[in-house]
Design a protein around this motif. Sequence first.
Motif, PDB file in Angstrom:
ATOM      1  N   SER A 257      22.551  49.015  19.114  1.00  0.00           N
ATOM      2  CA  SER A 257      23.790  49.609  18.638  1.00  0.00           C
ATOM      3  C   SER A 257      24.688  48.525  18.058  1.00  0.00           C
ATOM      4  CB  SER A 257      24.524  50.348  19.765  1.00  0.00           C
ATOM      5  OG  SER A 257      25.013  49.437  20.730  1.00  0.00           O
ATOM      6  N   VAL A 258      25.689  48.974  17.296  1.00  0.00           N
ATOM      7  CA  VAL A 258      26.766  48.112  16.838  1.00  0.00           C
ATOM      8  C   VAL A 258      28.069  48.793  17.243  1.00  0.00           C
ATOM      9  CG1 VAL A 258      26.755  49.184  14.527  1.00  0.00           C
ATOM     10  CG2 VAL A 258      27.797  46.938  14.859  1.00  0.00           C
ATOM     11  N   VAL A 287      32.046  44.376   4.036  1.00  0.00           N
ATOM     12  CA  VAL A 287      32.361  44.339   2.614  1.00  0.00           C
ATOM     13  C   VAL A 287      33.237  45.547   2.324  1.00  0.00           C
ATOM     14  CG1 VAL A 287      31.461  44.177   0.269  1.00  0.00           C
ATOM     15  CG2 VAL A 287      30.092  43.306   2.180  1.00  0.00           C
ATOM     16  N   GLN A 288      34.492  45.287   2.069  1.00  0.00           N
ATOM     17  CA  GLN A 288      35.496  46.342   1.896  1.00  0.00           C
ATOM     18  C   GLN A 288      35.529  47.198   3.163  1.00  0.00           C
ATOM     19  OE1 GLN A 288      35.003  48.128  -2.034  1.00  0.00           O
ATOM     20  NE2 GLN A 288      34.576  46.119  -2.930  1.00  0.00           N
ATOM     21  N   ASN A 289      35.147  48.462   3.099  1.00  0.00           N
ATOM     22  CA  ASN A 289      35.205  49.303   4.307  1.00  0.00           C
ATOM     23  C   ASN A 289      33.820  49.666   4.831  1.00  0.00           C
ATOM     24  OD1 ASN A 289      34.463  51.026   2.258  1.00  0.00           O
ATOM     25  ND2 ASN A 289      35.824  52.695   2.866  1.00  0.00           N
ATOM     26  N   THR A 290      32.822  48.863   4.478  1.00  0.00           N
ATOM     27  CA  THR A 290      31.452  49.105   4.942  1.00  0.00           C
ATOM     28  C   THR A 290      30.958  47.904   5.737  1.00  0.00           C
ATOM     29  OG1 THR A 290      30.969  50.490   3.007  1.00  0.00           O
ATOM     30  CG2 THR A 290      29.087  49.647   4.248  1.00  0.00           C
ATOM     31  N   LEU A 291      30.409  48.181   6.906  1.00  0.00           N
ATOM     32  CA  LEU A 291      29.833  47.146   7.753  1.00  0.00           C
ATOM     33  C   LEU A 291      28.321  47.186   7.592  1.00  0.00           C
ATOM     34  CD1 LEU A 291      30.770  45.093  10.035  1.00  0.00           C
ATOM     35  CD2 LEU A 291      29.917  46.810  11.643  1.00  0.00           C
ATOM     36  N   PHE A 292      27.731  46.039   7.263  1.00  0.00           N
ATOM     37  CA  PHE A 292      26.285  45.976   7.052  1.00  0.00           C
ATOM     38  C   PHE A 292      25.613  45.283   8.233  1.00  0.00           C
ATOM     39  CE2 PHE A 292      27.993  46.406   2.783  1.00  0.00           C
ATOM     40  CZ  PHE A 292      27.171  47.387   2.244  1.00  0.00           C
ATOM     41  N   VAL A 293      24.529  45.890   8.704  1.00  0.00           N
ATOM     42  CA  VAL A 293      23.788  45.417   9.867  1.00  0.00           C
ATOM     43  C   VAL A 293      22.312  45.349   9.509  1.00  0.00           C
ATOM     44  CG1 VAL A 293      23.230  45.875  12.293  1.00  0.00           C
ATOM     45  CG2 VAL A 293      25.465  46.542  11.390  1.00  0.00           C
ATOM     46  N   VAL A 294      21.628  44.290   9.966  1.00  0.00           N
ATOM     47  CA  VAL A 294      20.201  44.168   9.695  1.00  0.00           C
ATOM     48  C   VAL A 294      19.437  43.872  10.980  1.00  0.00           C
ATOM     49  CG1 VAL A 294      20.475  43.378   7.322  1.00  0.00           C
ATOM     50  CG2 VAL A 294      20.404  41.705   9.164  1.00  0.00           C
ATOM     51  N   GLY A 295      18.143  44.191  10.932  1.00  0.00           N
ATOM     52  CA  GLY A 295      17.220  43.777  11.979  1.00  0.00           C
ATOM     53  C   GLY A 295      16.281  42.750  11.374  1.00  0.00           C
ATOM     54  N   ASP A 299      13.083  46.897   9.275  1.00  0.00           N
ATOM     55  CA  ASP A 299      14.302  47.521   9.797  1.00  0.00           C
ATOM     56  C   ASP A 299      15.318  47.728   8.688  1.00  0.00           C
ATOM     57  OD1 ASP A 299      13.316  47.508  12.396  1.00  0.00           O
ATOM     58  OD2 ASP A 299      14.165  45.528  12.829  1.00  0.00           O
ATOM     59  N   GLY A 300      15.285  46.850   7.701  1.00  0.00           N
ATOM     60  CA  GLY A 300      16.122  47.020   6.531  1.00  0.00           C
ATOM     61  C   GLY A 300      17.585  46.717   6.771  1.00  0.00           C
ATOM     62  N   VAL A 301      18.420  47.253   5.870  1.00  0.00           N
ATOM     63  CA  VAL A 301      19.866  47.058   5.891  1.00  0.00           C
ATOM     64  C   VAL A 301      20.524  48.408   6.141  1.00  0.00           C
ATOM     65  CG1 VAL A 301      21.882  46.305   4.582  1.00  0.00           C
ATOM     66  CG2 VAL A 301      19.675  45.168   4.234  1.00  0.00           C
ATOM     67  N   THR A 302      21.373  48.484   7.147  1.00  0.00           N
ATOM     68  CA  THR A 302      22.077  49.722   7.476  1.00  0.00           C
ATOM     69  C   THR A 302      23.548  49.569   7.148  1.00  0.00           C
ATOM     70  OG1 THR A 302      20.518  50.324   9.228  1.00  0.00           O
ATOM     71  CG2 THR A 302      22.692  51.337   9.316  1.00  0.00           C
ATOM     72  N   ALA A 303      24.088  50.537   6.398  1.00  0.00           N
ATOM     73  CA  ALA A 303      25.504  50.556   6.034  1.00  0.00           C
ATOM     74  C   ALA A 303      26.238  51.503   6.967  1.00  0.00           C
ATOM     75  CB  ALA A 303      25.667  50.992   4.584  1.00  0.00           C
ATOM     76  N   SER A 308      34.886  54.696  11.110  1.00  0.00           N
ATOM     77  CA  SER A 308      34.417  55.723  12.042  1.00  0.00           C
ATOM     78  C   SER A 308      33.182  55.336  12.834  1.00  0.00           C
ATOM     79  CB  SER A 308      34.114  57.009  11.273  1.00  0.00           C
ATOM     80  OG  SER A 308      32.999  56.834  10.404  1.00  0.00           O
ATOM     81  N   GLY A 309      32.387  54.381  12.328  1.00  0.00           N
ATOM     82  CA  GLY A 309      31.134  54.018  12.992  1.00  0.00           C
ATOM     83  C   GLY A 309      29.971  54.894  12.593  1.00  0.00           C
ATOM     84  N   ALA A 310      30.150  55.765  11.609  1.00  0.00           N
ATOM     85  CA  ALA A 310      29.065  56.637  11.162  1.00  0.00           C
ATOM     86  C   ALA A 310      28.150  55.894  10.192  1.00  0.00           C
ATOM     87  CB  ALA A 310      29.635  57.879  10.478  1.00  0.00           C
ATOM     88  N   ILE A 311      26.849  56.118  10.321  1.00  0.00           N
ATOM     89  CA  ILE A 311      25.895  55.515   9.393  1.00  0.00           C
ATOM     90  C   ILE A 311      26.015  56.200   8.037  1.00  0.00           C
ATOM     91  CG2 ILE A 311      23.450  55.225   8.841  1.00  0.00           C
ATOM     92  CD1 ILE A 311      22.884  54.793  11.762  1.00  0.00           C
ATOM     93  N   ARG A 312      26.160  55.390   6.997  1.00  0.00           N
ATOM     94  CA  ARG A 312      26.242  55.918   5.647  1.00  0.00           C
ATOM     95  C   ARG A 312      24.874  56.022   5.001  1.00  0.00           C
ATOM     96  NH1 ARG A 312      31.612  52.715   3.348  1.00  0.00           N
ATOM     97  NH2 ARG A 312      33.131  54.241   4.120  1.00  0.00           N
ATOM     98  N   TRP A 313      24.101  54.932   5.126  1.00  0.00           N
ATOM     99  CA  TRP A 313      22.760  54.931   4.560  1.00  0.00           C
ATOM    100  C   TRP A 313      21.963  53.764   5.108  1.00  0.00           C
ATOM    101  CZ3 TRP A 313      22.587  50.337   1.945  1.00  0.00           C
ATOM    102  CH2 TRP A 313      23.749  49.889   1.281  1.00  0.00           C
TER     103      TRP A 313
END
Length: 350
Positions: A257-258, A287-295, A299-303, A308-313
């Motif tokens: 989790s993040v 980056v602006q209002n998006t938090l990027f997380v990687v494994g 696992d790729g890149v999760t925005a 809100s903490g909701a996954i965008r893509w």
Amino acid sequence: MAVQPGGGAPDPLWSYTSKADFGSSNLAVAGGRVYVVSDRLTAVDAATGAVAWNGEYIDGLLAAAGGGLVFVGSPNSLTGYDQATGKSAWRPRYSGPSSPSYSLVQALCADDELAYGITWGQNGLNGQATKLVAWSIESGVESWSQELRPGQQRYGVQHGLRDGRIYHNDGQFTIIARSTKDGQQLWSTPTGADFAITPVTDGDRLYCLAGKDGLQALSTATGSRQLLIRQKGGADGSFGQVTAVNGVVYGFPGDQSVCAWSAKTGEQLWECPLPFRPSDVNQPVLVQNTLFVVGTGIDGVTAVDAGSGAIRWRFRTDPLSSPSEEWALTTDGRRLFAGLGTTLFALPAS
């Protein structure tokens, strides 16, 4: 490297492929360009992905940008390359009859006046010594150096640079604050942890581990603890990498989790479950209002929506062509640059 469809991710703005792999820390951004260290140093236009120049072949170790130069470490020295042309334009200068003998020089970071690195070399009868060194960008002369305590691993110096101070851990997992002007130690605080994350500061506070108690915020003025952020429910447990921006701390509480916490109170603002364990190497990048997380790898890149903490893509590469490596992440404040293996992708902020 092929992109895997699905996940709701937008198409990359552009991609660049090098001839050799670049590691998870071999990216730097400055002057509208992304600098990639693989088998050579390459400058890529941040807006278009066009190659501005290909530099000379190098045996490079990490990159840092400052003072109009890109600094790359190597097995025996540090070299500064002109950001505009890629030409070698800077080397350390030594006043003695011979230059020091290093087996490794690692570029850490740079500002407009100094380039900072870790040297690994010989120290007489004491054997190999690890030092934190600051060189003048104008003259190339060593401005100051400090020996790190025994036990420090070559690649294990976590650091942060802000407001005339450099923060770093030492071989005993103590956080140290130094003046960038003369290297003077301003304070030191033991963390009680058995590993280190990158120390992050939002100006007044510096965030680091607090043993197995959680994540602590230290005063950047004194090094004293100001706040303790614990695992959910107050349980013991180590945290992963964090970042702190605009009164919010974003990070990994040691599981899949993040989370976001108030930098003022330590209250958890939201938790976002992830389908993978976040990287131990990469900080979350805002980056602006998006938090990027990687494994790692596929696992790729999760925005994640930073409010809100909701996954965008999720952006992922094809499993058949994706190496099981750490991603490399950096930003210019407008886009995310994410590298894996030999391919660098530019992704939009939303």
